[in-house]
Design a protein around this motif. Sequence first.
Motif, PDB file in Angstrom:
ATOM      1  N   ALA A  17      28.575   4.041 -52.749  1.00 52.20           N
ATOM      2  CA  ALA A  17      27.120   4.050 -52.583  1.00 52.20           C
ATOM      3  C   ALA A  17      26.717   4.932 -51.402  1.00 52.20           C
ATOM      4  CB  ALA A  17      26.601   2.626 -52.393  1.00 52.20           C
ATOM      5  N   SER A  18      27.496   4.873 -50.320  1.00 47.42           N
ATOM      6  CA  SER A  18      27.214   5.712 -49.165  1.00 47.42           C
ATOM      7  C   SER A  18      27.326   7.194 -49.528  1.00 47.42           C
ATOM      8  CB  SER A  18      28.185   5.365 -48.028  1.00 47.42           C
ATOM      9  OG  SER A  18      27.979   6.212 -46.920  1.00 47.42           O
ATOM     10  N   GLN A  19      28.342   7.523 -50.313  1.00 47.89           N
ATOM     11  CA  GLN A  19      28.523   8.910 -50.743  1.00 47.89           C
ATOM     12  C   GLN A  19      27.399   9.349 -51.676  1.00 47.89           C
ATOM     13  OE1 GLN A  19      32.409   8.663 -52.495  1.00 47.89           O
ATOM     14  NE2 GLN A  19      33.486   8.863 -50.535  1.00 47.89           N
ATOM     15  N   MET A  20      26.986   8.458 -52.571  1.00 44.80           N
ATOM     16  CA  MET A  20      25.925   8.818 -53.515  1.00 44.80           C
ATOM     17  C   MET A  20      24.601   9.024 -52.798  1.00 44.80           C
ATOM     18  SD  MET A  20      26.706   6.644 -57.024  1.00 44.80           S
ATOM     19  CE  MET A  20      26.640   5.016 -56.270  1.00 44.80           C
ATOM     20  N   LYS A  21      24.316   8.211 -51.796  1.00 42.76           N
ATOM     21  CA  LYS A  21      23.077   8.379 -51.041  1.00 42.76           C
ATOM     22  C   LYS A  21      23.073   9.710 -50.297  1.00 42.76           C
ATOM     23  CE  LYS A  21      23.467   4.156 -49.281  1.00 42.76           C
ATOM     24  NZ  LYS A  21      23.207   2.942 -48.462  1.00 42.76           N
ATOM     25  N   SER A  22      24.209  10.079 -49.756  1.00 41.56           N
ATOM     26  CA  SER A  22      24.309  11.361 -49.040  1.00 41.56           C
ATOM     27  C   SER A  22      24.123  12.531 -49.992  1.00 41.56           C
ATOM     28  CB  SER A  22      25.666  11.472 -48.331  1.00 41.56           C
ATOM     29  OG  SER A  22      25.803  10.479 -47.338  1.00 41.56           O
ATOM     30  N   LEU A  23      24.740  12.429 -51.176  1.00 35.70           N
ATOM     31  CA  LEU A  23      24.616  13.499 -52.153  1.00 35.70           C
ATOM     32  C   LEU A  23      23.178  13.602 -52.666  1.00 35.70           C
ATOM     33  CD1 LEU A  23      25.798  15.712 -53.906  1.00 35.70           C
ATOM     34  CD2 LEU A  23      26.536  13.957 -55.550  1.00 35.70           C
ATOM     35  N   ALA A  24      22.559  12.472 -52.930  1.00 31.47           N
ATOM     36  CA  ALA A  24      21.170  12.487 -53.387  1.00 31.47           C
ATOM     37  C   ALA A  24      20.276  13.182 -52.367  1.00 31.47           C
ATOM     38  CB  ALA A  24      20.688  11.060 -53.636  1.00 31.47           C
ATOM     39  N   GLU A  25      20.494  12.881 -51.093  1.00 33.99           N
ATOM     40  CA  GLU A  25      19.709  13.509 -50.030  1.00 33.99           C
ATOM     41  C   GLU A  25      19.944  15.014 -50.005  1.00 33.99           C
ATOM     42  OE1 GLU A  25      19.087  13.181 -45.165  1.00 33.99           O
ATOM     43  OE2 GLU A  25      20.339  11.734 -46.235  1.00 33.99           O
ATOM     44  N   LEU A  26      21.199  15.413 -50.178  1.00 31.38           N
ATOM     45  CA  LEU A  26      21.551  16.829 -50.202  1.00 31.38           C
ATOM     46  C   LEU A  26      20.846  17.551 -51.342  1.00 31.38           C
ATOM     47  CD1 LEU A  26      23.374  19.081 -48.972  1.00 31.38           C
ATOM     48  CD2 LEU A  26      25.116  18.403 -50.626  1.00 31.38           C
TER      49      LEU A  26
ATOM     50  N   VAL B 232      23.745  15.464 -69.330  1.00 33.49           N
ATOM     51  CA  VAL B 232      22.695  15.202 -68.344  1.00 33.49           C
ATOM     52  C   VAL B 232      21.747  16.398 -68.204  1.00 33.49           C
ATOM     53  CG1 VAL B 232      22.204  14.699 -65.925  1.00 33.49           C
ATOM     54  CG2 VAL B 232      24.028  13.461 -67.110  1.00 33.49           C
ATOM     55  N   PRO B 233      22.246  17.589 -67.842  1.00 33.90           N
ATOM     56  CA  PRO B 233      21.309  18.717 -67.760  1.00 33.90           C
ATOM     57  C   PRO B 233      20.728  19.106 -69.117  1.00 33.90           C
ATOM     58  CG  PRO B 233      23.574  19.467 -67.438  1.00 33.90           C
ATOM     59  CD  PRO B 233      23.597  17.974 -67.402  1.00 33.90           C
ATOM     60  N   LEU B 234      21.486  18.868 -70.187  1.00 36.93           N
ATOM     61  CA  LEU B 234      20.963  19.172 -71.517  1.00 36.93           C
ATOM     62  C   LEU B 234      19.756  18.298 -71.842  1.00 36.93           C
ATOM     63  CD1 LEU B 234      21.072  20.613 -74.221  1.00 36.93           C
ATOM     64  CD2 LEU B 234      22.789  18.941 -74.981  1.00 36.93           C
ATOM     65  N   VAL B 235      19.867  17.005 -71.565  1.00 33.65           N
ATOM     66  CA  VAL B 235      18.733  16.098 -71.803  1.00 33.65           C
ATOM     67  C   VAL B 235      17.531  16.524 -70.969  1.00 33.65           C
ATOM     68  CG1 VAL B 235      17.885  13.760 -71.338  1.00 33.65           C
ATOM     69  CG2 VAL B 235      20.006  14.088 -72.608  1.00 33.65           C
ATOM     70  N   HIS B 236      17.763  16.931 -69.724  1.00 28.49           N
ATOM     71  CA  HIS B 236      16.653  17.362 -68.880  1.00 28.49           C
ATOM     72  C   HIS B 236      15.976  18.620 -69.428  1.00 28.49           C
ATOM     73  CE1 HIS B 236      16.666  14.366 -65.832  1.00 28.49           C
ATOM     74  NE2 HIS B 236      17.857  14.656 -65.353  1.00 28.49           N
ATOM     75  N   GLN B 237      16.737  19.464 -70.116  1.00 29.68           N
ATOM     76  CA  GLN B 237      16.136  20.642 -70.748  1.00 29.68           C
ATOM     77  C   GLN B 237      15.282  20.249 -71.948  1.00 29.68           C
ATOM     78  OE1 GLN B 237      19.132  23.508 -71.810  1.00 29.68           O
ATOM     79  NE2 GLN B 237      19.759  23.869 -69.699  1.00 29.68           N
ATOM     80  N   LEU B 238      15.764  19.273 -72.707  1.00 29.67           N
ATOM     81  CA  LEU B 238      15.125  18.912 -73.968  1.00 29.67           C
ATOM     82  C   LEU B 238      14.029  17.863 -73.823  1.00 29.67           C
ATOM     83  CD1 LEU B 238      18.337  18.620 -76.189  1.00 29.67           C
ATOM     84  CD2 LEU B 238      16.765  20.566 -76.046  1.00 29.67           C
TER      85      LEU B 238
ATOM     86  N   ALA C 163      29.908  13.413 -59.875  1.00 30.78           N
ATOM     87  CA  ALA C 163      29.709  14.538 -60.794  1.00 30.78           C
ATOM     88  C   ALA C 163      28.414  14.375 -61.578  1.00 30.78           C
ATOM     89  CB  ALA C 163      30.893  14.658 -61.750  1.00 30.78           C
ATOM     90  N   GLY C 164      28.127  13.128 -61.991  1.00 31.44           N
ATOM     91  CA  GLY C 164      26.893  12.869 -62.723  1.00 31.44           C
ATOM     92  C   GLY C 164      25.663  13.167 -61.873  1.00 31.44           C
ATOM     93  N   LEU C 165      25.684  12.721 -60.620  1.00 31.52           N
ATOM     94  CA  LEU C 165      24.569  13.001 -59.723  1.00 31.52           C
ATOM     95  C   LEU C 165      24.421  14.495 -59.486  1.00 31.52           C
ATOM     96  CD1 LEU C 165      24.571  10.324 -56.856  1.00 31.52           C
ATOM     97  CD2 LEU C 165      22.867  10.662 -58.650  1.00 31.52           C
ATOM     98  N   ALA C 166      25.546  15.173 -59.277  1.00 32.61           N
ATOM     99  CA  ALA C 166      25.517  16.615 -59.041  1.00 32.61           C
ATOM    100  C   ALA C 166      24.957  17.361 -60.245  1.00 32.61           C
ATOM    101  CB  ALA C 166      26.919  17.126 -58.708  1.00 32.61           C
ATOM    102  N   ALA C 167      25.163  16.805 -61.447  1.00 33.12           N
ATOM    103  CA  ALA C 167      24.661  17.434 -62.670  1.00 33.12           C
ATOM    104  C   ALA C 167      23.186  17.151 -62.897  1.00 33.12           C
ATOM    105  CB  ALA C 167      25.466  16.953 -63.873  1.00 33.12           C
TER     106      ALA C 167
END
Length: 345
Positions: A323-332, A255-261, A286-290
């Motif tokens: 989904a609730s956890q992912m929304k909170s993490l995205a906001e963070l 994920v972060p590698l693709v964002h670099q390239l 983990a994917g969202l955090a990355a």
Amino acid sequence: MILILKGGATDDQIDHVIERVEAMGLQAHLSRGTFRTIIGIIGDETQIVVESIRAIPAVAKVVPVLPPYKLASREAHPDASVVDVSGVKIGGGNVALIAGPCSVEEEDRMHRIAESVVSAGANIFRGGAFKPRTSPYAFQGLGEEGLRRLRDVGQAYGVPVVTEVTDPRLVELVAEYADMLQVGARNMQNFALLNEVGASKRPVLLKRGMSATVTDLLMCAEYILSKGNPNVVLCERGIKGFDPATRNVYDVAAVPLVHQLSHLPIIVDPSHATGKPDLIPPCAMAGLAAGADGVHVEVHDCPEVAKSDGPQALLPEQYDELASQMKSLAELLGKTVSPLPEKTA
């Protein structure tokens, strides 16, 4: 591009290389070292016929400076791309939550699942009408009837839908029903299919092949982009490994590698990556955090009767919590789960 010349190259040979480079409308910058002579090529590298350069006797090695995926690279497009799927944005800080069953099934079941995942926060609904399966005897999908059911559900709940297209001859048909076309892992290098989805101009969800490198994935995205379709979203769904403990190896570093390239958005699919419901929530987070631009999760209200991939599906209540956890993490992380488009009268 850099040309490394063979040791002992004569002045006449070096002059010949420079003449060939300049004949292509490019500039040649000569650098003589103690052991090697190097020629740097300045200009539009798309004008270079690499095979012709390699054929010059004095040339030992041709080293590209830019990646082979020109249109998908950060050099070509420094800013992150945002893909719009019928009003739902992916990339550039906009997060997609894609959810639904592996296969399109009975109408009432599709409505129950859609109602639950949309209520939980999903903004794109998924379901396979055409299913490429390892066994020819396994459920292959409902075909066009499945597309109709998927489209009806999407319209009923005001959510865009994504489904897989498996054959170049089916692209036009699938595009009539789906807001986004998925190219699955088994078809990542089906170049005829990539050309067709590129020509369709529908947004494309391109999944990484089971044994594909990140460069392989970006080169396949290049096929779609080269046909004039800029709306490509990549998907990390796990690659083959030797450990049978999980279905695949979840390459979250991609994920972060693709964002670099690349400027293209990339989402993760922990359902196919792990194949285990207990592992899906932490791997999604983990994917969202990355840095993933979205998460693709399979959901079914009764996995034991699912027509395909039931063991890796979350129950609706499990997805609601995730989904609730992912929304909170995205906001963070300073991102936004893209809202559903407003229904038109």
